[in-house]
Design a protein around this motif. Structure first.
Motif, PDB file in Angstrom:
ATOM      1  N   MET A   5       0.724  -1.242  -0.187  1.00  0.00           N
ATOM      2  CA  MET A   5       0.107   0.090  -0.091  1.00  0.00           C
ATOM      3  C   MET A   5       0.759   0.990   0.254  1.00  0.00           C
ATOM      4  O   MET A   5       0.448   2.111  -0.562  1.00  0.00           O
ATOM      5  N   ALA A   6       1.907   1.219   0.821  1.00  0.00           N
ATOM      6  CA  ALA A   6       2.781   2.480   0.850  1.00  0.00           C
ATOM      7  C   ALA A   6       3.561   2.694  -0.520  1.00  0.00           C
ATOM      8  O   ALA A   6       3.740   3.734  -0.822  1.00  0.00           O
ATOM      9  N   GLY A   7       3.723   1.721  -1.205  1.00  0.00           N
ATOM     10  CA  GLY A   7       4.551   1.974  -2.432  1.00  0.00           C
ATOM     11  C   GLY A   7       3.616   1.989  -3.530  1.00  0.00           C
ATOM     12  O   GLY A   7       4.093   2.755  -4.669  1.00  0.00           O
ATOM     13  N   GLY A   8       2.349   1.925  -3.740  1.00  0.00           N
ATOM     14  CA  GLY A   8       1.543   2.015  -4.672  1.00  0.00           C
ATOM     15  C   GLY A   8       0.367   2.737  -4.732  1.00  0.00           C
ATOM     16  O   GLY A   8      -0.214   2.953  -5.793  1.00  0.00           O
ATOM     17  N   CYS A   9       0.106   3.468  -3.663  1.00  0.00           N
ATOM     18  CA  CYS A   9      -1.223   4.357  -3.526  1.00  0.00           C
ATOM     19  C   CYS A   9      -0.728   5.631  -3.603  1.00  0.00           C
ATOM     20  O   CYS A   9      -0.095   6.148  -2.476  1.00  0.00           O
ATOM     21  N   MET A  10      -1.089   6.519  -4.321  1.00  0.00           N
ATOM     22  CA  MET A  10      -0.935   8.151  -4.019  1.00  0.00           C
ATOM     23  C   MET A  10      -2.319   9.003  -4.561  1.00  0.00           C
ATOM     24  O   MET A  10      -2.622   8.752  -5.661  1.00  0.00           O
ATOM     25  N   VAL A  11      -3.014   9.565  -3.396  1.00  0.00           N
ATOM     26  CA  VAL A  11      -4.007  10.221  -3.662  1.00  0.00           C
ATOM     27  C   VAL A  11      -3.698  11.677  -4.542  1.00  0.00           C
ATOM     28  O   VAL A  11      -2.633  12.041  -4.525  1.00  0.00           O
ATOM     29  N   GLY A  12      -4.827  11.970  -5.099  1.00  0.00           N
ATOM     30  CA  GLY A  12      -4.476  13.408  -5.828  1.00  0.00           C
ATOM     31  C   GLY A  12      -4.022  13.195  -7.266  1.00  0.00           C
ATOM     32  O   GLY A  12      -3.851  12.197  -7.548  1.00  0.00           O
ATOM     33  N   PRO A  13      -4.363  14.443  -8.172  1.00  0.00           N
ATOM     34  CA  PRO A  13      -4.269  14.053  -9.530  1.00  0.00           C
ATOM     35  C   PRO A  13      -2.658  14.072 -10.189  1.00  0.00           C
ATOM     36  O   PRO A  13      -2.005  14.525  -9.515  1.00  0.00           O
ATOM     37  N   ASP A  14      -2.308  13.204 -10.995  1.00  0.00           N
ATOM     38  CA  ASP A  14      -1.278  13.213 -11.767  1.00  0.00           C
ATOM     39  C   ASP A  14      -1.335  14.445 -12.658  1.00  0.00           C
ATOM     40  O   ASP A  14      -1.989  14.661 -13.062  1.00  0.00           O
ATOM     41  N   TYR A  15       0.161  14.835 -12.743  1.00  0.00           N
ATOM     42  CA  TYR A  15       0.046  16.041 -13.568  1.00  0.00           C
ATOM     43  C   TYR A  15      -0.028  15.920 -15.091  1.00  0.00           C
ATOM     44  O   TYR A  15       0.469  14.828 -15.471  1.00  0.00           O
ATOM     45  N   ALA A  16      -0.775  16.790 -15.698  1.00  0.00           N
ATOM     46  CA  ALA A  16      -0.880  16.729 -17.012  1.00  0.00           C
ATOM     47  C   ALA A  16      -0.887  18.140 -17.570  1.00  0.00           C
ATOM     48  O   ALA A  16      -1.470  19.068 -16.860  1.00  0.00           O
ATOM     49  N   VAL A 135       0.885   5.752   3.431  1.00  0.00           N
ATOM     50  CA  VAL A 135       0.057   4.829   2.661  1.00  0.00           C
ATOM     51  C   VAL A 135      -0.709   5.719   1.447  1.00  0.00           C
ATOM     52  O   VAL A 135      -0.728   4.950   0.489  1.00  0.00           O
ATOM     53  N   TRP A 136      -0.819   6.752   1.713  1.00  0.00           N
ATOM     54  CA  TRP A 136      -1.810   7.614   0.608  1.00  0.00           C
ATOM     55  C   TRP A 136      -0.939   8.444   0.020  1.00  0.00           C
ATOM     56  O   TRP A 136      -1.326   9.352  -0.824  1.00  0.00           O
ATOM     57  N   GLY A 137       0.364   8.362   0.028  1.00  0.00           N
ATOM     58  CA  GLY A 137       1.203   9.047  -0.829  1.00  0.00           C
ATOM     59  C   GLY A 137       1.538  10.746  -0.375  1.00  0.00           C
ATOM     60  O   GLY A 137       2.006  11.454  -1.106  1.00  0.00           O
ATOM     61  N   ARG A 138       1.142  11.008   0.878  1.00  0.00           N
ATOM     62  CA  ARG A 138       1.156  12.531   1.192  1.00  0.00           C
ATOM     63  C   ARG A 138       2.807  12.877   1.316  1.00  0.00           C
ATOM     64  O   ARG A 138       3.088  14.069   0.584  1.00  0.00           O
ATOM     65  N   VAL A 139       3.772  11.788   1.972  1.00  0.00           N
ATOM     66  CA  VAL A 139       5.124  12.406   1.760  1.00  0.00           C
ATOM     67  C   VAL A 139       5.503  12.331   0.318  1.00  0.00           C
ATOM     68  O   VAL A 139       6.252  13.367   0.033  1.00  0.00           O
ATOM     69  N   ARG A 140       5.105  11.326  -0.408  1.00  0.00           N
ATOM     70  CA  ARG A 140       5.760  11.471  -1.860  1.00  0.00           C
ATOM     71  C   ARG A 140       5.169  12.589  -2.544  1.00  0.00           C
ATOM     72  O   ARG A 140       5.938  13.179  -3.512  1.00  0.00           O
ATOM     73  N   ARG A 141       3.911  12.881  -2.510  1.00  0.00           N
ATOM     74  CA  ARG A 141       3.586  14.242  -3.149  1.00  0.00           C
ATOM     75  C   ARG A 141       4.168  15.493  -2.661  1.00  0.00           C
ATOM     76  O   ARG A 141       4.685  16.267  -3.341  1.00  0.00           O
ATOM     77  N   SER A 142       4.557  15.378  -1.229  1.00  0.00           N
ATOM     78  CA  SER A 142       5.301  16.589  -0.864  1.00  0.00           C
ATOM     79  C   SER A 142       6.705  16.805  -1.444  1.00  0.00           C
ATOM     80  O   SER A 142       7.188  17.935  -1.784  1.00  0.00           O
ATOM     81  N   LEU A 143       7.247  15.369  -1.577  1.00  0.00           N
ATOM     82  CA  LEU A 143       8.600  15.413  -2.348  1.00  0.00           C
ATOM     83  C   LEU A 143       8.436  15.753  -3.733  1.00  0.00           C
ATOM     84  O   LEU A 143       9.351  16.485  -4.284  1.00  0.00           O
ATOM     85  N   GLU A 144       7.443  15.316  -4.306  1.00  0.00           N
ATOM     86  CA  GLU A 144       7.170  15.701  -5.860  1.00  0.00           C
ATOM     87  C   GLU A 144       7.013  17.304  -6.017  1.00  0.00           C
ATOM     88  O   GLU A 144       7.552  17.840  -6.857  1.00  0.00           O
ATOM     89  N   SER A 145       6.068  17.970  -4.999  1.00  0.00           N
ATOM     90  CA  SER A 145       5.989  19.226  -5.147  1.00  0.00           C
ATOM     91  C   SER A 145       7.471  20.155  -4.749  1.00  0.00           C
ATOM     92  O   SER A 145       7.826  20.892  -5.500  1.00  0.00           O
ATOM     93  N   ALA A 146       8.092  19.397  -3.621  1.00  0.00           N
ATOM     94  CA  ALA A 146       9.584  20.183  -3.646  1.00  0.00           C
ATOM     95  C   ALA A 146      10.497  20.053  -4.771  1.00  0.00           C
ATOM     96  O   ALA A 146      11.295  21.078  -4.801  1.00  0.00           O
ATOM     97  N   ARG A 147      10.388  18.952  -5.345  1.00  0.00           N
ATOM     98  CA  ARG A 147      11.287  18.843  -6.344  1.00  0.00           C
ATOM     99  C   ARG A 147      11.063  19.677  -7.618  1.00  0.00           C
ATOM    100  O   ARG A 147      11.856  20.163  -8.459  1.00  0.00           O
ATOM    101  N   ASN A 293       0.071  21.262  -8.325  1.00  0.00           N
ATOM    102  CA  ASN A 293      -0.783  20.143  -8.757  1.00  0.00           C
ATOM    103  C   ASN A 293      -0.569  18.984  -7.324  1.00  0.00           C
ATOM    104  O   ASN A 293      -1.216  18.223  -7.111  1.00  0.00           O
ATOM    105  N   ALA A 294       0.666  18.874  -7.284  1.00  0.00           N
ATOM    106  CA  ALA A 294       1.103  17.686  -6.347  1.00  0.00           C
ATOM    107  C   ALA A 294       0.637  18.178  -5.019  1.00  0.00           C
ATOM    108  O   ALA A 294       0.434  17.092  -4.010  1.00  0.00           O
ATOM    109  N   GLN A 295       0.596  19.419  -4.403  1.00  0.00           N
ATOM    110  CA  GLN A 295      -0.061  19.897  -3.310  1.00  0.00           C
ATOM    111  C   GLN A 295      -1.600  19.582  -2.912  1.00  0.00           C
ATOM    112  O   GLN A 295      -1.881  19.380  -1.998  1.00  0.00           O
ATOM    113  N   ILE A 296      -2.046  19.345  -4.146  1.00  0.00           N
ATOM    114  CA  ILE A 296      -3.641  19.012  -4.053  1.00  0.00           C
ATOM    115  C   ILE A 296      -3.527  17.487  -3.425  1.00  0.00           C
ATOM    116  O   ILE A 296      -4.402  17.297  -2.555  1.00  0.00           O
ATOM    117  N   GLY A 297      -2.533  16.565  -3.982  1.00  0.00           N
ATOM    118  CA  GLY A 297      -2.502  15.367  -3.527  1.00  0.00           C
ATOM    119  C   GLY A 297      -2.100  15.465  -1.784  1.00  0.00           C
ATOM    120  O   GLY A 297      -2.661  14.488  -1.122  1.00  0.00           O
TER     121      GLY A 297
END
Length: 466
Positions: A5-16, A135-147, A293-297
Motif C-alpha cells: 500500500m505504501a509503495g503503490g497508492c498516491m491520492v491526488g491528480p497526476d500532472y498533465a 500509505v496515501w502518498g502524502r510524503v511522496r506528493r510533498s517530495l514531488e512538489s519540492a522537486r 498540482n502535487a500539493q493537491i495530493g
C-alpha cells in the motif's frame, strides 16, 4: 500488505500539461527568414570581442545571478528535507538521573514508612525510531512538489542569466550609439564655432546682418547643450552596465567605440510550437504548476488515516557497570493510527485553497505562453520596421549632405541667404542623430528577439534545471 500500500497508492491528480493553442507560424515572420536554432552563446553572433568580454564578466560577477543561484541551493535543500520523511527518524537519547525518596513518606504498597530514604540511579541508552507509513502518498506528493519547486528555481537562474546577458548587450550598444552621437556633435560643434567666427568677421565688414550671426550662435549653443546631454546619458548607461557586470561604477569604464554602420545578425525565429520548449520563463511557470498540482495530493491525503510506527530499544540499569549487560536490555514498539474525525472544516477548506492555488498557477502558465508569443511578434515587427527606418534615414542623411553642399555653393554665389545654409546644417545634424538612434533601436530589436526566443536555452543541456 502495508508495504504494498505504501509503495503503490498516491491520492491526488497526476500532472498533465494544460492544452495551449499553438499557431502554425508567427504573423510578423517574413518569408524566407533563416531556419535553425540560436546558439547558447548567442552574443557571439554579433562578432564583437568587447561584448564577449562584458557578457563573460557579468556571468561571473552579477549579483542578481548569484542571488538566483543561492535560491536554487535553498530549494534543493528543502527538497532533500521533504525526501527525508520517506525514511524512519532514528535518534539516540542517552540519559542519566539520580533520585532520592523521602524516609517520612508511606509506602504505597505496604502503607508503612521506610526506615530511611532511598537513592536510586538510572542509566538509559535508548535508540528511538519513528516512521510514518506513507500509505496515501502524502510524503511522496510533498517530495514531488519540492522537486518541482527546486526545478523552477534552477530554471529561474536561466531566466535571470538571459535577462542580464541581453541587458548587457543593450546597454553596450546604447553606449556605442551615444559615442557615435557624441562624435557627430563634436564634429558639428567644431564646424559651428568656425562658422560663428567667420560670420562675426563678415558682420564687422557689413557683409551679413546681425540676425544671421544670432542664428548661428543660437545653433552653436543648442548643439553644445545636446553634446552635454549625450555625455550625461552615456555616463548613466555606463553606470548601469557596471552594476550588471558586478563592478563599482567609479572604477568601470567602456572604451569609446562609435556605432555607425552596424547591422544585426540574422536570427532564426523558428516555429511557435518550438517556442514553449525554448523559453525558460515558460518552463519555470510549468514547474510551478507541477508543484501546485502535487500539493493537491498532499491536501487530499490529510483526509485519510495516518499510520505511525514508534519503537524504542536499548539498555537501562541502575548501575553503570551493568548497563551494557544483556539483562539490561529494554524494548518497546507502538504502532498507532490517527484518523481525522472533526476539525471544523479545516481540511476541506485547505483542499479548496490548494485547488484555487493550482488554478492560479494554470492561469499564470497560460498567460506566460501568451506573453511569449506576444514578445516574439513584437520583436519581429520592430526588427522589420526598424530595418526599413534605418534604410530611409541613411537616404535622408545622403540627401541632407547634398542639401548642405548645394546651399553652401548657392550662398557663395549670392543666390540664397545664409539662413538657408544654417537650415541645411540643422537638417543634416537631426538626420545624422536620428540615424544613429535608429541603428541602436535596430540592434536592440535584434537582441529583444533573441531574448523572446529564449536565447538559445536548452533544458536538455541545462544541468542545473535537470
Amino acid at each position: 500488505m502495508v508495504c504494498v500500500m505504501a509503495g503503490g497508492c498516491m491520492v491526488g491528480p497526476d500532472y498533465a500539461r494544460p492544452p495551449v493553442e499553438e499557431p502554425a507560424r508567427f504573423k510578423s515572420q517574413a518569408d524566407g527568414e533563416p531556419a535553425g536554432s540560436i546558439p547558447a552563446a548567442w552574443w557571439q553572433l554579433y562578432r564583437d570581442p568587447e561584448l564577449d568580454r562584458l557578457v563573460a564578466t557579468a556571468s561571473a560577477s552579477n549579483q542578481t545571478i548569484q542571488q538566483a543561484v543561492a535560491r536554487v541551493d535553498e530549494a534543493r535543500a528543502l527538497a532533500r528535507v521533504a525526501g527525508s520523511f520517506l525514511y524512519p527518524t532514528v535518534s539516540l537519547d542517552p540519559t542519566y538521573s539520580r533520585s532520592r525518596s523521602s524516609a517520612n513518606r508511606e509506602s504505597a504498597i505496604t502503607g508503612r514508612r521506610p526506615q530511611q530514604g532511598v537513592s536510586v540511579d538510572s542509566w538509559q541508552i535508548p535508540l528511538d525510531l519513528t516512521y510514518e507509513i506513507d500509505v496515501w502518498g502524502r510524503v511522496r506528493r510533498s517530495l514531488e512538489s519540492a522537486r518541482a519547486q527546486a526545478a523552477a528555481s534552477a530554471i529561474d537562474v536561466a531566466v535571470v542569466r538571459l535577462t542580464v546577458e541581453t541587458d548587457v548587450a543593450r546597454f553596450y550598444y546604447t553606449i556605442r550609439t551615444l559615442d557615435a552621437q557624441a562624435q557627430i556633435l563634436t564634429d558639428t560643434v567644431t564646424s559651428y564655432r568656425e562658422q560663428v567666427r567667420l560670420l562675426g568677421a563678415q558682420l564687422k565688414s557689413g557683409l551679413v546682418s546681425p540676425i544671421v550671426l544670432n542664428q548661428a550662435q543660437a545653433q552653436l549653443q543648442a548643439t553644445l547643450a545636446q553634446q552635454r546631454d549625450v555625455e550625461r546619458a552615456r555616463a548613466v548607461a555606463e553606470h548601469a552596465l557596471a552594476i550588471l557586470c558586478g563592478r563599482p561604477a567609479p572604477s568601470f569604464a567602456v572604451t569609446p567605440n562609435p556605432l555607425h554602420e552596424a547591422s544585426p545578425p540574422a536570427v532564426p525565429p523558428g516555429l511557435p510550437a518550438e517556442l514553449l520548449a525554448r523559453r525558460p520563463d515558460v518552463a519555470e511557470a510549468e514547474q510551478n504548476l507541477v508543484a501546485n498540482n502535487a500539493q493537491i495530493g498532499v491536501a487530499m491525503a490529510e483526509f485519510y488515516p495516518r499510520f505511525m510506527l514508534t519503537s524504542s530499544a536499548g539498555f537501562e540499569s541502575a548501575n553503570l557497570s551493568t548497563l551494557f549487560n544483556w539483562q539490561s536490555r529494554v524494548a518497546s514498539i507502538a504502532p498507532s493510527v490517527s484518523l481525522p474525525i472533526f476539525q471544523g472544516g479545516r481540511l476541506k477548506a485547505n483542499l479548496e485553497a490548494t485547488r484555487a492555488r493550482y488554478r492560479q498557477a494554470v492561469a499564470a502558465y497560460m498567460n506566460q505562453v501568451l506573453i511569449a508569443y506576444g514578445d516574439v511578434e513584437d520583436a519581429l515587427t520592430a526588427l522589420h520596421a526598424l530595418s526599413d527606418e534605418v534604410g530611409s534615414l541613411r537616404e535622408a542623411v545622403g540627401e541632407s549632405q547634398n542639401y548642405l553642399r548645394l546651399a553652401n555653393v548657392q550662398y557663395r554665389y549670392g543666390l540664397v541667404d545664409y539662413l538657408i545654409v544654417i537650415d541645411a546644417e540643422r537638417t543634416l545634424l537631426v538626420n545624422q542623430l536620428s540615424l544613429a538612434q535608429a541603428v541602436n533601436l535596430h540592434m536592440a530589436a535584434s537582441i529583444q528577439l533573441i531574448k523572446a526566443l529564449g536565447g538559445g536555452w536548452n533544458p536538455a543541456e541545462d544541468g542545473a534545471a535537470q
